[in-house]
Design an enzyme around this catalytic site. Sequence first.
Site, PDB file in Angstrom:
ATOM      1  CB  SER A 187     -15.046  14.574   6.086  1.00  0.00           C
ATOM      2  OG  SER A 187     -15.703  15.307   7.096  1.00  0.00           O
ATOM      3  CE  LYS A 192     -10.923  18.344   2.166  1.00  0.00           C
ATOM      4  NZ  LYS A 192     -12.198  19.069   2.125  1.00  0.00           N
ATOM      5  CG  HIS A 244     -13.503  14.608   2.043  1.00  0.00           C
ATOM      6  ND1 HIS A 244     -12.249  14.379   2.565  1.00  0.00           N
ATOM      7  CD2 HIS A 244     -14.046  15.593   2.801  1.00  0.00           C
ATOM      8  CE1 HIS A 244     -12.034  15.173   3.595  1.00  0.00           C
ATOM      9  NE2 HIS A 244     -13.110  15.926   3.763  1.00  0.00           N
TER      10      HIS A 244
END
Length: 396
Positions: free
Chosen positions: A183, A242, A211
């Site tokens: 990240s 996310k 992610h």
Amino acid sequence: MSKRFHSEIRKQLNTIISSGMSKTERVLATPQSAEIALSDGKKVINFCANNYLGLANHPEVLKAAKNALEEWGYGLASVRFICGTQSIHKQLEESMSRFLDMEDTILYSSCFDANGGVFEPLLGEDCTIISDDLNHASIIDGIRLCKAQRLRYKHSDMSELEEALRQSADVRIRLIITDGVFSMDGDIAKLPAICDLAERYDALVMVDDSHATGYIGKTGRGTFEHCNVQGRVDIISTTFGKALGGASGGCISASKEIIEFLRQRSRPYIFSNTLPPPIVGAVIKVLEMLTLSPNLRNHVMTNAHYLRRGLTEAGFDIIPSETAIVPVMTCDENLAVKMADRLLQEGIYVIGFTYPVVPVGKARIRVQLSAAHSLYHLDQAIQSFVKVGRELNLID
Ligand SMILES: *Cc1c(COP(=O)(O)O)cnc(C)c1O
């Protein structure tokens, strides 16, 4: 009440605050989106959410959540195995398995829980977990809960990984665990090399694709698709918090045996409440949308390329990557904080990251793109970065 304890905690708190490392929470006055308002009324363009596909407040997703709320209720007031499984939970597990090209899937309240519950049942003290040293905190905590031996390799350093595999040659099971996308730099794990090594040394591979799931790879399946290693990853954990809508929840996908075993033994699954129906219904809808069209993932990637190019041409030092995470290096710690503050005044909401979240001398502004951003938002951001970058002598 122990007065002494409370005053000790107060002292520690003061140390954190005076170090300048304390976290402040900005209060939003609107739903999560490309344009938001803060509680003081200030309108800003948001570049710090993990809202990669812009689904956190998307009308179709809201509708699916409302429909599930009305049809299946607010909550289950139970864990899965007592009376907390509805057909939509099974349906989401099937959709997720298909999306990730795995046999089966188990749902958790978060990916933090998924990672907390995966290692301990599967691996014992005669096993070894080999972990990238930049892996997410939830992986580190999950490993702590497990009796297996631990080895770490320097971030994405394949010769250190191989050394760890050599060192652990005589254990029963070895598992390599890595984030799919890291990240802070936005870089992607070297999955082809990791899978090669795993096959050579007979190790399992687990990827936490939090992610990545939903937007990395040609059809958004994640890093396994991007790296072309379908069928070579044993376990995937990921989040629904996310790209896949941004609410919360997570899962693990793997073979039927592994998933069934986790249903029997994984403590956060057995002892924590079922995922609420509105989230389940919404994530099912999201997977359907992504399967029907690659538009959203194409849009966030186009946005990322555009911003990356704009800032690079303006003279900024950007860490190259193939994700929607764009780190703009200031290197100087104070500069990162000052720049983020100035950008907020200009209506661009980004976060400065400094040591110890990133290494000393690698301070940066992290910009995260979303499919919800329009060209206007991106141009505003570039303009403001140039203005503030010149002001702070970061660019000419
Ligand atoms: C965000 C994140 C998590 C935590 O996900 P939650 O569902 O919010 O608990 C876990 N692992 C990685 C790599 C993440 O980026």
